[in-house]
Design a protein around this motif. Structure first.
Motif, PDB file in Angstrom:
ATOM      1  N   GLU A  86      14.337   4.276   7.166  1.00  0.00           N
ATOM      2  CA  GLU A  86      15.170   4.981   5.893  1.00  0.00           C
ATOM      3  C   GLU A  86      16.036   4.069   5.465  1.00  0.00           C
ATOM      4  OE1 GLU A  86      16.561   8.499   7.460  1.00  0.00           O
ATOM      5  OE2 GLU A  86      14.444   9.482   8.198  1.00  0.00           O
ATOM      6  N   LEU A  87      16.819   3.308   6.124  1.00  0.00           N
ATOM      7  CA  LEU A  87      17.597   2.316   5.595  1.00  0.00           C
ATOM      8  C   LEU A  87      17.244   1.311   4.841  1.00  0.00           C
ATOM      9  CD1 LEU A  87      20.670   1.612   5.311  1.00  0.00           C
ATOM     10  CD2 LEU A  87      20.355  -0.071   7.491  1.00  0.00           C
ATOM     11  N   ALA A  88      15.846   0.672   5.193  1.00  0.00           N
ATOM     12  CA  ALA A  88      15.219  -0.291   4.554  1.00  0.00           C
ATOM     13  C   ALA A  88      14.769   0.410   3.103  1.00  0.00           C
ATOM     14  CB  ALA A  88      14.060  -0.815   5.016  1.00  0.00           C
ATOM     15  N   LEU A  89      14.066   1.533   3.171  1.00  0.00           N
ATOM     16  CA  LEU A  89      13.729   2.347   1.942  1.00  0.00           C
ATOM     17  C   LEU A  89      14.751   2.573   0.925  1.00  0.00           C
ATOM     18  CD1 LEU A  89      11.503   4.117   0.599  1.00  0.00           C
ATOM     19  CD2 LEU A  89      12.203   5.986   1.774  1.00  0.00           C
ATOM     20  N   TYR A  90      16.096   3.064   1.477  1.00  0.00           N
ATOM     21  CA  TYR A  90      17.384   3.076   0.865  1.00  0.00           C
ATOM     22  C   TYR A  90      17.758   1.841  -0.080  1.00  0.00           C
ATOM     23  CZ  TYR A  90      21.876   3.611  -1.022  1.00  0.00           C
ATOM     24  OH  TYR A  90      23.013   3.217  -1.895  1.00  0.00           O
ATOM     25  N   ARG A  91      17.563   0.646   0.829  1.00  0.00           N
ATOM     26  CA  ARG A  91      17.715  -0.797   0.023  1.00  0.00           C
ATOM     27  C   ARG A  91      16.858  -0.964  -0.873  1.00  0.00           C
ATOM     28  NH1 ARG A  91      19.339  -3.056   5.870  1.00  0.00           N
ATOM     29  NH2 ARG A  91      21.551  -2.599   5.816  1.00  0.00           N
ATOM     30  N   GLU A  92      15.630  -0.708  -0.467  1.00  0.00           N
ATOM     31  CA  GLU A  92      14.527  -0.785  -1.908  1.00  0.00           C
ATOM     32  C   GLU A  92      14.869  -0.034  -2.903  1.00  0.00           C
ATOM     33  OE1 GLU A  92       9.655  -0.165  -2.471  1.00  0.00           O
ATOM     34  OE2 GLU A  92      10.548  -0.990  -0.298  1.00  0.00           O
ATOM     35  N   TYR A  93      15.188   1.166  -2.767  1.00  0.00           N
ATOM     36  CA  TYR A  93      15.373   1.912  -4.021  1.00  0.00           C
ATOM     37  C   TYR A  93      16.724   1.646  -4.761  1.00  0.00           C
ATOM     38  CZ  TYR A  93      18.003   6.031  -6.392  1.00  0.00           C
ATOM     39  OH  TYR A  93      18.502   6.764  -7.131  1.00  0.00           O
ATOM     40  N   ALA A 149       5.268   4.075 -11.712  1.00  0.00           N
ATOM     41  CA  ALA A 149       6.252   4.774 -10.837  1.00  0.00           C
ATOM     42  C   ALA A 149       6.522   4.202  -9.567  1.00  0.00           C
ATOM     43  CB  ALA A 149       5.474   6.249 -10.342  1.00  0.00           C
ATOM     44  N   TRP A 150       7.515   4.800  -8.735  1.00  0.00           N
ATOM     45  CA  TRP A 150       7.820   4.083  -7.432  1.00  0.00           C
ATOM     46  C   TRP A 150       8.004   5.397  -6.681  1.00  0.00           C
ATOM     47  CZ3 TRP A 150      12.123   4.863  -4.274  1.00  0.00           C
ATOM     48  CH2 TRP A 150      12.320   4.314  -3.179  1.00  0.00           C
ATOM     49  N   ARG A 154       4.548   1.463  -2.363  1.00  0.00           N
ATOM     50  CA  ARG A 154       5.370   2.626  -3.096  1.00  0.00           C
ATOM     51  C   ARG A 154       5.246   2.515  -4.533  1.00  0.00           C
ATOM     52  NH1 ARG A 154       7.539   2.497   1.951  1.00  0.00           N
ATOM     53  NH2 ARG A 154       8.752   0.443   1.708  1.00  0.00           N
ATOM     54  N   PHE A 155       4.907   1.339  -5.085  1.00  0.00           N
ATOM     55  CA  PHE A 155       4.747   1.043  -6.609  1.00  0.00           C
ATOM     56  C   PHE A 155       3.156   1.616  -6.964  1.00  0.00           C
ATOM     57  CE2 PHE A 155       8.157  -1.801  -5.751  1.00  0.00           C
ATOM     58  CZ  PHE A 155       8.875  -1.568  -6.938  1.00  0.00           C
ATOM     59  N   VAL A 156       3.126   2.615  -7.917  1.00  0.00           N
ATOM     60  CA  VAL A 156       2.023   3.175  -8.379  1.00  0.00           C
ATOM     61  C   VAL A 156       1.897   2.885  -9.723  1.00  0.00           C
ATOM     62  CG1 VAL A 156       1.332   4.271  -6.261  1.00  0.00           C
ATOM     63  CG2 VAL A 156       2.858   5.362  -8.114  1.00  0.00           C
ATOM     64  N   LYS A 157       0.811   2.910 -10.276  1.00  0.00           N
ATOM     65  CA  LYS A 157       0.408   2.718 -11.777  1.00  0.00           C
ATOM     66  C   LYS A 157       0.652   4.248 -12.396  1.00  0.00           C
ATOM     67  CE  LYS A 157      -0.012   0.737 -15.513  1.00  0.00           C
ATOM     68  NZ  LYS A 157       0.972  -0.051 -16.158  1.00  0.00           N
ATOM     69  N   LYS A 158       0.051   5.184 -11.638  1.00  0.00           N
ATOM     70  CA  LYS A 158      -0.156   6.433 -12.163  1.00  0.00           C
ATOM     71  C   LYS A 158      -0.142   7.513 -11.172  1.00  0.00           C
ATOM     72  CE  LYS A 158      -2.001   8.667 -16.397  1.00  0.00           C
ATOM     73  NZ  LYS A 158      -3.061   8.350 -17.575  1.00  0.00           N
ATOM     74  N   VAL A 159       0.638   8.474 -11.334  1.00  0.00           N
ATOM     75  CA  VAL A 159       0.632   9.687 -10.108  1.00  0.00           C
ATOM     76  C   VAL A 159       0.501  11.001 -10.828  1.00  0.00           C
ATOM     77  CG1 VAL A 159       2.032  10.748  -8.485  1.00  0.00           C
ATOM     78  CG2 VAL A 159       2.222   8.163  -8.761  1.00  0.00           C
ATOM     79  N   ARG A 160      -0.377  11.838 -10.452  1.00  0.00           N
ATOM     80  CA  ARG A 160      -0.392  12.972 -10.906  1.00  0.00           C
ATOM     81  C   ARG A 160      -0.013  14.068  -9.779  1.00  0.00           C
ATOM     82  NH1 ARG A 160      -5.542  16.860 -12.788  1.00  0.00           N
ATOM     83  NH2 ARG A 160      -4.310  18.442 -13.736  1.00  0.00           N
TER      84      ARG A 160
END
Length: 102
Positions: free
Chosen positions: A14-21, A64-65, A74-80
């Motif tokens: 979770e800490l790594a995810l927050y840092r990435e955000y 999107a991320w 976590r990086f995606v070109k398109k999300v529906r």
């Protein structure tokens, strides 16, 4: 693996995810929150639809991320996203002209 080890692992993830955000938030124009996920995106198309008396939201995000600790990419070109719960979309303010105090 003990329960404490598992808890420490999840906390580290979770800490790594927050840092990435924190590192990527400046690359995006919108913050989008749904019932199940949190997204950053540069383009948002939100349509309110109804079928058989039920209202739902049809959301398409481009560039999107995805806030998800268990996704490897976590990086995606398109999300529906289709959801029956509220969707919150906020436009981010760019801070390119940030002035530091003297």
């Amino acid at each position: 693996m003990s329960a404490e080890d598992l808890e420490n692992y999840e906390t580290d993830m979770e800490l790594a995810l927050y840092r990435e955000y924190r590192d990527v938030v400046g690359l995006f124009s919108y913050v989008v929150e749904t019932e199940r996920r949190f997204y950053l995106a540069n383009q948002v198309d939100l349509q309110t639809r109804s079928a058989d008396g039920e209202v739902y939201f049809d959301l398409t995000l481009t560039d999107a991320w995805v806030w998800d600790v268990y996704r490897s990419a976590r990086f995606v070109k398109k999300v529906r996203v289709i959801t029956f719960k509220d969707v919150n979309v906020e436009e981010l303010t760019k801070t390119d002209d940030l002035q530091l105090p003297e």
